[in-house]
Design a protein around this motif. Structure first.
Motif, mmCIF file in Angstrom:
data_model
loop_
_atom_site.group_PDB
_atom_site.id
_atom_site.type_symbol
_atom_site.label_atom_id
_atom_site.label_comp_id
_atom_site.label_asym_id
_atom_site.label_seq_id
_atom_site.Cartn_x
_atom_site.Cartn_y
_atom_site.Cartn_z
ATOM 1 N N ILE A 1 34.025 50.277 36.963
ATOM 2 C CA ILE A 1 35.042 50.838 37.838
ATOM 3 C C ILE A 1 34.676 52.304 38.260
ATOM 4 O O ILE A 1 34.046 52.834 37.501
ATOM 5 C CB ILE A 1 36.573 51.042 37.063
ATOM 6 N N ILE B 1 48.566 43.246 36.485
ATOM 7 C CA ILE B 1 47.619 42.531 37.334
ATOM 8 C C ILE B 1 46.319 42.167 36.444
ATOM 9 O O ILE B 1 45.814 43.029 35.751
ATOM 10 C CB ILE B 1 46.795 43.407 38.649
ATOM 11 N N GLU B 2 46.077 40.981 36.448
ATOM 12 C CA GLU B 2 44.790 40.491 35.636
ATOM 13 C C GLU B 2 44.237 39.781 36.593
ATOM 14 O O GLU B 2 44.639 38.758 36.781
ATOM 15 C CB GLU B 2 45.137 39.700 34.421
ATOM 16 N N THR B 3 42.707 39.984 36.525
ATOM 17 C CA THR B 3 41.808 39.257 37.569
ATOM 18 C C THR B 3 40.484 38.875 36.696
ATOM 19 O O THR B 3 40.438 39.549 35.767
ATOM 20 C CB THR B 3 41.489 39.956 38.843
ATOM 21 N N PRO B 4 39.970 38.094 37.011
ATOM 22 C CA PRO B 4 38.656 37.798 36.452
ATOM 23 C C PRO B 4 37.614 39.070 36.530
ATOM 24 O O PRO B 4 38.020 40.089 37.308
ATOM 25 C CB PRO B 4 37.962 36.607 37.532
ATOM 26 N N PHE B 5 36.545 39.193 35.522
ATOM 27 C CA PHE B 5 35.626 40.317 35.767
ATOM 28 C C PHE B 5 34.878 40.239 36.814
ATOM 29 O O PHE B 5 34.529 39.262 37.526
ATOM 30 C CB PHE B 5 34.808 40.377 34.611
ATOM 31 N N VAL B 6 34.336 41.298 37.292
ATOM 32 C CA VAL B 6 33.373 41.301 38.571
ATOM 33 C C VAL B 6 31.904 41.625 38.006
ATOM 34 O O VAL B 6 31.709 42.775 37.240
ATOM 35 C CB VAL B 6 33.812 42.381 39.457
ATOM 36 N N HIS C 1 36.052 34.128 32.464
ATOM 37 C CA HIS C 1 36.069 34.170 34.016
ATOM 38 C C HIS C 1 35.423 35.253 34.835
ATOM 39 O O HIS C 1 35.848 36.380 34.740
ATOM 40 C CB HIS C 1 37.324 33.766 34.374
ATOM 41 N N MET D 1 50.780 47.773 35.438
ATOM 42 C CA MET D 1 50.811 47.091 36.637
ATOM 43 C C MET D 1 50.711 45.662 36.669
ATOM 44 O O MET D 1 51.291 44.776 37.411
ATOM 45 C CB MET D 1 49.709 47.595 37.530
#
Lengths: 141, 141
Positions: A47, A3-8, A86, A1
């Motif tokens: 997740i 999509i790369e976002t910061p860790f939560v 991040h 996909m």
């Protein structure tokens, strides 16, 4: 996909009370892993679990307490707040009874009355988070 | 590092006002990509940007408005809220002026007075988010 976002992550401001409902202080930990120092208890969201579930699980794992979430304090997402990478943290104010015991990523536990917290020893942006908590505490918790 | 967490997104409840400060409604979009339907404008947070910056950027990209963030409404993290994968969304209430224009992932823009929003057409958990907004709106915005 792609999509790369910061860790939560989630962090807890755990307001500890005794059985007579007297407020004892906030639970802080000494971290076992870098960055070393004093911190709010917390950890990464898996997740498949909600932030609220992650918060309850992490508080049980790190400070051995069953917490009741009172409310969300805020979302902290400055890219520089975590020196490793991040991380976006959802911070929850919660309530607990009993004696915290350090486990998992926590080396020690402390219970500090808010005005005795050693702010200069706090890692990440946890000093800012605690200041925000202090500023809102008497409004709505 | 082996850390895997949900994706982080932001969504905006954009309260649109005219130049006389009269409230016109909330901006919603028709999505260009699956899941198709009506949604709050929003998108993923990039590594290296704060949630607030991501929100301002996404509102500019999708509805062509410069928004001012009023406050965080909440964090929505139910693992089933997004049918594609697990996404944690920080939802911000914001204010804007002007005419929204659809762009990027948005096919169309709408401005709905809150009590005319077609709740049954909303995707994700956006109906719940809007209900939460309606419940708190008159308290603190």
């Amino acid at each position: 996909m792609g999509i790369e976002t910061p860790f939560v992550a989630v962090d807890g401001i755990v307001m500890l009370y005794d059985r007579n409902e007297a407020f004892k202080g906030i639970v802080l930990i000494e971290r076992k892993n870098p960055p070393l120092g004093i911190a709010l208890p917390g950890g990464f969201v898996d997740i498949g679990e909600s932030c609220e579930s992650a918060l309850v699980r992490e508080m049980k794992e790190e400070i051995s307490l069953d917490v009741e979430i009172i409310r969300l304090l805020g979302v902290y997402s400055d890219p520089k707040r975590d020196p490793r990478f991040h991380t976006v943290s959802a911070v929850y104010i919660c309530k607990a009874y009993g004696e915290p015991k350090a486990a998992d990523d926590a080396k020690k536990c402390f219970v500090y009355p808010p005005d005795e917290i050693p702010m200069e020893k706090l890692v990440f942006d946890h000093a800012k988070i605690i200041k925000d908590f202090m500023a809102t505490r008497y409004q709505s918790t």
